[in-house]
Design an enzyme around this catalytic site. Sequence first.
Site, PDB file in Angstrom:
ATOM      1  N   HIS A 118      -3.485   4.182  -2.216  1.00  0.00           N
ATOM      2  CA  HIS A 118      -4.437   3.222  -1.630  1.00  0.00           C
ATOM      3  C   HIS A 118      -5.087   3.816  -0.373  1.00  0.00           C
ATOM      4  O   HIS A 118      -6.273   3.611  -0.108  1.00  0.00           O
ATOM      5  CB  HIS A 118      -3.715   1.937  -1.217  1.00  0.00           C
ATOM      6  CG  HIS A 118      -3.080   1.180  -2.340  1.00  0.00           C
ATOM      7  ND1 HIS A 118      -1.722   1.079  -2.495  1.00  0.00           N
ATOM      8  CD2 HIS A 118      -3.629   0.472  -3.361  1.00  0.00           C
ATOM      9  CE1 HIS A 118      -1.449   0.349  -3.553  1.00  0.00           C
ATOM     10  NE2 HIS A 118      -2.582  -0.034  -4.110  1.00  0.00           N
ATOM     11  N   LEU A 130       0.816  -1.215   0.000  1.00  0.00           N
ATOM     12  CA  LEU A 130       0.000   0.000   0.000  1.00  0.00           C
ATOM     13  C   LEU A 130       0.852   1.268   0.000  1.00  0.00           C
ATOM     14  O   LEU A 130       1.892   1.328   0.650  1.00  0.00           O
ATOM     15  CB  LEU A 130      -0.912   0.017   1.238  1.00  0.00           C
ATOM     16  CG  LEU A 130      -1.863  -1.167   1.401  1.00  0.00           C
ATOM     17  CD1 LEU A 130      -2.790  -0.932   2.591  1.00  0.00           C
ATOM     18  CD2 LEU A 130      -2.673  -1.437   0.141  1.00  0.00           C
TER      19      LEU A 130
END
Length: 287
Positions: A37, A33
Amino acid sequence: MGLVTSVDEFREARRAWAAQGVRVSLVPTMGYLHEGHLRLIDAAKERSDVVVVSVFVNPLQFGPEEDYDQYPRDLERDRRLAVERGAAVIFAPDADVMYPAGSEIRVVPGTTAERWEGLARPGHFVGVLTVVAKLFHMTNPHVACFGQKDYQQLALIRQMVRDLNWSIEVVGVPTVREPDGLAMSSRNVYLSAAERREALSLSGALSEAHAAWRAGESSASTLEVIVRQRVEVCPSVALEYIAVVDPDRLEPVDRVDHRSVIAVAARVGPTRLIDNIILRDGLSGAT
Ligand code: PAF
């Protein structure tokens, strides 16, 4: 709840939320991530009570020569970042849970998948739509959030939801960029310092095309030339395509309007990057 890898365990929690009338959102990811995200989690939080982040590197959407094995993975870091940002559950099924032996049925996209990414990556969107459909069935969300950086993917997911009569709200979230304009991507970790500098030509070229449009240029071929000229001076950047298209079916247009999208794909050294601009919004997420 934190990390859940079993579909049955997830469904138990999902039933409890349903009984409480809780609104659930899903943020599908392949992990590793980054801030892009995390902004999807922010968007999901604004629209629901419980945010589920799925982390699954989907083998079905990678071609045989692509980077499935090298794709960066760090589930513990993903879990921590997602929970810190407000996700309730990280749903991270293993590949044999997602695709048990004998699983054969696939979601076949229509003509919107035939050009651009679909042409460059045969079978890619069958893999994307199949896994997203499975994630939708497993998690049964009210809302699902996707990044606009993967513009064609977003358009196809919207189309799938519409064509298959799902009542899921699909939310497209603007691309998040590094301060210098580079679109965030888990694949940016592959870039050397020199490649990263040249990769900036992609967002720079889109910005120039946007400025030309704002100044009155509406010819798609002229905007394409502007993008091409800016990118082609960079020796490590090999352009794959420049698409000047309508926002829904991604068909080429001759003249652009405020809804048109310019999308690019290029190899920067060995790394394949994509980026796009929706003319109305400018270089979304630019800081
Ligand atoms: O955009 C991605 O990260 C993936 O394509 C998705 C939507 C999670 C499906 O694997």
